[in-house]
Design a protein around this motif. Structure first.
Motif, PDB file in Angstrom:
ATOM      1  N   LYS A 104       0.828  -1.215   0.000  1.00  0.00           N
ATOM      2  CA  LYS A 104       0.000   0.000   0.000  1.00  0.00           C
ATOM      3  C   LYS A 104       0.863   1.266   0.000  1.00  0.00           C
ATOM      4  O   LYS A 104       0.554   2.247  -0.702  1.00  0.00           O
ATOM      5  N   ASP A 153      -4.478   2.591  -9.193  1.00  0.00           N
ATOM      6  CA  ASP A 153      -5.480   2.006  -8.291  1.00  0.00           C
ATOM      7  C   ASP A 153      -5.796   0.555  -8.675  1.00  0.00           C
ATOM      8  O   ASP A 153      -5.958  -0.308  -7.803  1.00  0.00           O
ATOM      9  N   ARG A 154      -5.876   0.307  -9.995  1.00  0.00           N
ATOM     10  CA  ARG A 154      -6.157  -1.057 -10.447  1.00  0.00           C
ATOM     11  C   ARG A 154      -5.019  -2.003 -10.072  1.00  0.00           C
ATOM     12  O   ARG A 154      -5.249  -3.129  -9.619  1.00  0.00           O
ATOM     13  N   ASP A 167      -5.185  -2.742  -6.339  1.00  0.00           N
ATOM     14  CA  ASP A 167      -6.235  -3.715  -6.017  1.00  0.00           C
ATOM     15  C   ASP A 167      -5.821  -5.130  -6.419  1.00  0.00           C
ATOM     16  O   ASP A 167      -6.068  -6.096  -5.683  1.00  0.00           O
ATOM     17  N   ARG A 168      -5.196  -5.241  -7.592  1.00  0.00           N
ATOM     18  CA  ARG A 168      -4.775  -6.563  -8.065  1.00  0.00           C
ATOM     19  C   ARG A 168      -3.729  -7.178  -7.136  1.00  0.00           C
ATOM     20  O   ARG A 168      -3.821  -8.354  -6.760  1.00  0.00           O
ATOM     21  N   LEU A 208      -3.085  -6.383  -3.968  1.00  0.00           N
ATOM     22  CA  LEU A 208      -3.641  -6.651  -2.636  1.00  0.00           C
ATOM     23  C   LEU A 208      -4.489  -7.921  -2.642  1.00  0.00           C
ATOM     24  O   LEU A 208      -4.479  -8.692  -1.671  1.00  0.00           O
ATOM     25  N   HIS A 209      -5.211  -8.131  -3.728  1.00  0.00           N
ATOM     26  CA  HIS A 209      -6.018  -9.354  -3.838  1.00  0.00           C
ATOM     27  C   HIS A 209      -5.121 -10.592  -3.835  1.00  0.00           C
ATOM     28  O   HIS A 209      -5.407 -11.582  -3.142  1.00  0.00           O
ATOM     29  N   ASP A 218      -3.873 -11.132  -0.354  1.00  0.00           N
ATOM     30  CA  ASP A 218      -4.893 -11.699   0.535  1.00  0.00           C
ATOM     31  C   ASP A 218      -5.039 -13.206   0.321  1.00  0.00           C
ATOM     32  O   ASP A 218      -5.241 -13.967   1.279  1.00  0.00           O
TER      33      ASP A 218
END
Length: 215
Positions: A127, A156-157, A160-161, A163-164, A167
């Protein structure tokens, strides 16, 4: 008392377990005597020679045998338990006092906490990296460099990718920690514990862990 020990040893042999030290000594003595006489005796005959049943009350022999079989039955019942019965709770409480169960649980918890902290730190670093990229774009815009809207959206994309993916990695690592704890508890023969991904099994195991944490 020595007679009772010999009876239990004989019962253990009948179940395929190793004979007691006293019987092994008798066997060794019988073997030495047999060697000197140049005649071989079988292990079973050595055991019988060392066990004098004639002076023992038959009722006592039956009582000891019944207690032994009851113990074996209880152990089998605990291994096959599928719920938190009173017997299971008693067994777990006894294990907490007489084995390394609590220590093993604490070590597993420390290991899991360390892994969680490592994963959290990695996620936060991702992040921060993308935040820095956005700040650099905004700084360029402040000095007159034209920044397209797609550039911000692209960052931003990507964030998100990544971080996914992170996770998903966290879930895999936590599954490994659960499996590690299960394996450790299986080695201690803790009731209800086996290596499993079944939600029902894991739910029962979590209940056991909560009980142990309160002991």
């Amino acid at each position: 008392m020595s007679d009772l020990n010999e009876i239990l040893s004989l019962l253990n042999k009948g179940q395929g377990t190793a004979p007691s030290r006293s019987i092994q000594s008798n066997r060794g003595a019988a073997s030495s005597s047999s060697s000197s006489n140049s005649t071989a005796s079988s292990p079973s005959s050595s055991i019988l020679e060392g066990l004098n049943l004639s002076s023992i009350n038959p009722d006592l022999i039956q009582q000891v045998r019944q207690e032994y079989l009851t113990k074996k039955t209880n152990e089998e019942s605990l291994r096959n338990a599928t719920s938190l019965t009173p017997e299971v709770l008693i067994a777990i409480a006894n294990m907490a006092k007489t084995t390394e169960l609590i220590s093993v649980m604490k070590k597993c918890k420390q290991r899991q906490d360390k892994k969680e902290q490592e994963l959290y730190s990695h996620r936060e670093s991702i992040k921060r990296r993308y935040k820095k990229q956005k700040e650099n774009l905004m700084a360029k815009e402040l000095i007159g460099v034209k920044i397209g809207a797609d550039e911000i959206k692209s960052i931003d994309r990507e964030l998100d990718r990544e971080l996914h993916a992170m996770d998903l990695q966290v879930l895999k690592e936590m599954d490994k920690e659960v499996k590690h704890l299960q394996q450790e508890f299986v080695q201690l023969n803790v009731p209800l514990f086996k290596v499993s991904n079944d939600p029902n099994d894991i739910k029962l195991q979590q209940k056991v862990l909560h009980i142990l944490q309160d002991i």
